[in-house]
Design an enzyme around this catalytic site. Structure first.
Site, short mmCIF file in Angstrom:
data_model
loop_
_atom_site.label_atom_id
_atom_site.label_comp_id
_atom_site.label_asym_id
_atom_site.label_seq_id
_atom_site.Cartn_x
_atom_site.Cartn_y
_atom_site.Cartn_z
N ALA A 116 20.42 -38.12 13.12
CA ALA A 116 19.80 -37.54 11.92
C ALA A 116 18.30 -37.85 11.90
O ALA A 116 17.49 -36.96 11.60
CB ALA A 116 20.49 -38.09 10.67
N GLN A 166 22.13 -45.07 9.36
CA GLN A 166 21.66 -45.54 10.67
C GLN A 166 21.92 -44.54 11.80
O GLN A 166 21.97 -44.90 12.98
CB GLN A 166 22.28 -46.90 11.01
CG GLN A 166 21.70 -48.03 10.18
CD GLN A 166 20.16 -48.01 10.15
OE1 GLN A 166 19.50 -47.70 11.15
NE2 GLN A 166 19.59 -48.31 9.00
N SER A 167 22.04 -43.26 11.45
CA SER A 167 22.28 -42.24 12.47
C SER A 167 21.02 -41.99 13.29
O SER A 167 19.99 -41.57 12.77
CB SER A 167 22.73 -40.94 11.79
OG SER A 167 22.64 -39.87 12.71
N ASN A 168 21.14 -42.25 14.60
CA ASN A 168 20.03 -41.91 15.51
C ASN A 168 19.80 -40.41 15.51
O ASN A 168 18.67 -39.93 15.55
CB ASN A 168 20.36 -42.36 16.93
CG ASN A 168 20.57 -43.86 17.04
OD1 ASN A 168 19.70 -44.63 16.64
ND2 ASN A 168 21.69 -44.28 17.60
N GLY A 202 25.23 -41.07 8.92
CA GLY A 202 25.03 -42.24 8.07
C GLY A 202 23.57 -42.66 8.08
O GLY A 202 22.78 -42.13 8.87
#
Ligand SMILES: Cc1ncc(COP(=O)(O)O)c(C=O)c1O
Length: 320
Positions: free
Chosen positions: A79, A75-77, A73
């Site tokens: 990614a 807010q994916s740390n 998503g």
């Protein structure tokens, strides 16, 4: 099959990360707690995901890839760190998100991924798994454009990615020996399950006694246990470690309203840790895991010493 030391690895993290006691928190909860500070791994704003990326990125380079494609998503740390790590070795990156672009514009990890030069693609489908399907489609599209993409699904949760926490197990083991500490449990937040899988495989590899306790913050406990076991077995296979007796402990009940959304118990736990130890826990992973540890400690169900993995996620302190 190989020894861990023979598996290709690029260096991204500043290691070892500190292991230190949390005495004021320990006094408050009546259980001896130590913090393993993987919020301080050093790439970007740090976090657990940097360790797995050392192995995944090495694999991408060995395969001659020039572009990393992964999912998560906005807010994916994971990614964001994958995009940033790719840059350090000259690779481009495309991040595939489920759903639509956030209306309020880029903040937190989304903004940092753009700063790292990632291309962002949204599937338009709110099903989280659509992002993984989107990775496979995107890889095909990029191949047609003449690029050589390396695709990884959400969280980098594969046997190879889990080797980061197999290696971390050896690091922690050396540190606890040095400190004269015999931990009974190692607690962490579990999402895509790769981190716990690495710690479970690492425990088997080094024949250690401590329990690895994962607090699930995104999936039902049964799915989580199955994933941890499968990914840990895959990691064991890569380094020739038997995997027929893997120990998987999942604590359920601390997800709160939803994945990626803060919970009252997590917020309370994060406040306690900030005010006793001067350490910030991210609201959607480590804070919820700490809420689980505090609840179990209150029930008298935790025997210390306990090592708690502070797993990073600083960008979401300001956004979720
Ligand atoms: C800060 C933080 N802690 C914990 C986790 C959980 O790790 P895993 O997805 O390997 O279970 C993540 C996953 O993204 C994370 O970003």
């Amino acid at each position: 099959m190989a020894d861990l030391a023979d598996v290709a690895r690029v260096r991204l993290a500043t290691l070892p990360t500190p292991l230190h006691p949390a005495p004021r928190l320990s006094d408050r909860i009546g259980v001896e707690v130590w913090f393993k500070r993987d919020d301080l791994t050093g790439l970007g704003l740090g976090g657990n995901k940097v360790r797995g990326l050392e192995y995944l990125l090495a694999d991408a380079l060995a395969q001659g890839c020039d572009h990393l494609v992964t999912a998560g998503g906005p807010q994916s740390n994971w990614a964001m760190l994958a995009a940033l790590a790719a840059r350090t070795r000259g690779l481009g990156s495309t991040l595939v998100s489920f759903g639509d672009p956030p209306r309020e514009g880029p903040v937190g990890n989304h903004a940092l991924a753009l700063l790292a030069g990632a291309r962002l693609h949204f599937t338009g489908d709110n099903d989280r798994a659509s992002a993984d399907r989107g990775v496979d489609d995107m890889c095909e599209r990029l191949r047609a454009e003449g690029l050589t993409p390396y695709g990884v699904h959400r969280g980098g949760a594969t046997g190879l990615g889990a080797l980061g926490y197999v290696q971390a197990t050896a690091e922690i083991d050396a540190q606890v020996r040095e400190a004269g500490l015999q931990p009974r449990q190692l607690w962490l937040a579990t999402g895509s399950c790769g981190t716990q899988a690495g710690l479970v495989a690492g425990r088997a590899w080094l024949a250690l006694d401590h329990e690895v306790v994962g607090v699930t913050v995104s999936r039902p406990a049964t799915e989580c246990a199955e994933r941890v076991r499968r990914i840990a077995a895959d990691a064991c296979a890569l380094i020739d470690v038997p995997s027929d007796d893997l120990q998987v402990n999942i604590v359920d009940g601390f997800l709160g309203p939803a994945k990626g959304v803060r919970s009252p118990e997590g917020d309370e736990a994060a406040e306690l840790v900030a005010r006793t130890e001067g350490v910030f826990l991210d609201p959607v992973f480590a804070a919820k895991a700490m809420a689980g540890l505090l609840a179990r400690a209150r029930d008298g169900a935790v025997e210390g010493p306990v090592v708690f993995l502070v797993s990073g996620g600083a960008p979401t302190l300001f956004t979720v």
